[in-house]
Design an enzyme around this catalytic site. Structure first.
Site, mmCIF file in Angstrom:
data_model
loop_
_atom_site.group_PDB
_atom_site.id
_atom_site.type_symbol
_atom_site.label_atom_id
_atom_site.label_comp_id
_atom_site.label_asym_id
_atom_site.label_seq_id
_atom_site.Cartn_x
_atom_site.Cartn_y
_atom_site.Cartn_z
ATOM 1 C CB SER A 242 16.014 -7.777 12.824
ATOM 2 O OG SER A 242 16.816 -8.241 11.768
ATOM 3 C CE1 TYR B 26 20.919 -8.231 15.757
ATOM 4 C CE2 TYR B 26 20.066 -8.848 13.592
ATOM 5 C CZ TYR B 26 20.167 -7.932 14.625
ATOM 6 O OH TYR B 26 19.503 -6.730 14.544
#
Ligand SMILES: NC(=O)c1ccc[n+]([C@@H]2O[C@H](COP(=O)([O-])OP(=O)(O)OC[C@H]3O[C@@H](n4cnc5c(N)ncnc54)[C@H](O)[C@@H]3O)[C@@H](O)[C@H]2O)c1
Length: 268
Positions: free
Chosen positions: A148, A161
């Site tokens: 990500s 996250y």
């Protein structure tokens, strides 16, 4: 002439295969000849994704399994048989593990933070290690992890996250080196780092439910993406097929951002 990108005869296992990005990556692999197995928790989503792939002529099936549960994953793997390509696309975001309106730093749920780490980090480690046993026995295989933008620098609010995706990128590099040094240079481990794509994982963060307008966060993302838009899930297909194929046979331990320029942009 040999096609660099031909995946005929290969079986690809895609975790989170019923999800938006996982199913798009699976589609691309199937389009290039791979047999694709979609693994996830939600039967309806898996069924729908498999039907879409079959409708385009792809060979696919689905199986229920939980990437955080080694026993569940091992059982799934036994029923699948040989796997040549593993795509770790299962992942989660939990609002309780994010700061934001109504939740200060001190109100974060430690349990939710642990769950995010479990799905995004251990949920990549467990399938990788279990499939790697087959790769070692065969002297070859490909792992593609889904990193990500938050693997490189944390995004605001999403603390667990971001940490989980940073760990995942670190693990990608570690495992790539370990596999090549201790087992076989034919075992390659790489990652794709998607920029921002509108999917089930983040829709409520990026789009106002009533109006369909972008939230302030959604607008900030577009402003920091030089190409000026969210990605389309099928735009992950090229990098996925490339990393899975012989075209990348000397490539291990890298991450390919598919991000419309987001990572390169300093904001100025
Ligand atoms: N959407 C984005 O902008 C974006 C950006 C960067 C990275 N990613 C990553 O891409 C991957 C796919 O996410 P997406 O955006 O398609 O969201 P998605 O919610 O559509 O897909 C995620 C899938 O993972 C599955 N999953 C969750 N926990 C699981 C578990 N324990 N076992 C098995 N399956 C499980 C979910 O059921 C879901 O189908 C995730 O790793 C996500 O972090 C997404």
């Amino acid at each position: 002439m040999q096609s660099w990108f031909d995946l005929t005869g290969k079986t690809a296992l895609v975790t989170g295969g019923g999800g938006v990005l996982g199913s798009a990556m699976a589609q691309a692999l199937a389009d290039h000849g791979a047999r694709v197995v979609l693994l996830g928790r939600t039967r309806e989503k898996l069924e729908r994704a498999a039907q879409r792939i079959q409708a385009r002529g792809g060979q696919t099936r689905w199986i229920q399994g939980d990437v955080t549960d080694a026993q569940s994953f091992r059982q799934a793997l036994e029923s699948i048989g040989d796997v040549h390509i593993l795509v770790n696309a299962a992942g989660t975001i939990l609002p309780e593990a994010m700061t934001g309106p109504g939740r200060s730093l001190f109100e974060l749920s430690l349990e939710a933070m642990r769950e995010v780490m479990d799905v995004n980090w251990m949920g990549t480690v467990i399938p990788s290690l279990l499939v790697a046993r087959q790769f070692v026995a065969r002297g070859g295989g490909v792992i593609i992890n889904v990193a990500s933008m938050s693997s490189f620098r944390p995004v605001t609010r999403n603390v667990a996250y971001s940490a989980s995706k940073a760990a995942l990128l670190n693990f990608t590099q570690w495992l790539a080196v370990h596999m090549a040094q201790h087992y076989s240079p034919g075992i390659r481990v790489n990652a794709i780092a998607p920029g921002f794509f509108l999917t089930e994982i983040n829709r409520s963060l990026l789009v106002e439910p009533e109006s369909g307008q972008l939230t302030a966060r959604g607008q900030a993302i577009i402003a920091h993406t030089p190409m000026g838009r969210f990605g389309e899930p099928e735009e992950l297909g090229g990098a996925t097929v490339f990393l899975a194929s012989d075209a990348a046979r000397f490539i291990t331990g890298i991450v390919i951002p598919v991000d419309g320029g987001h990572l390169a942009f300093s904001g100025v």
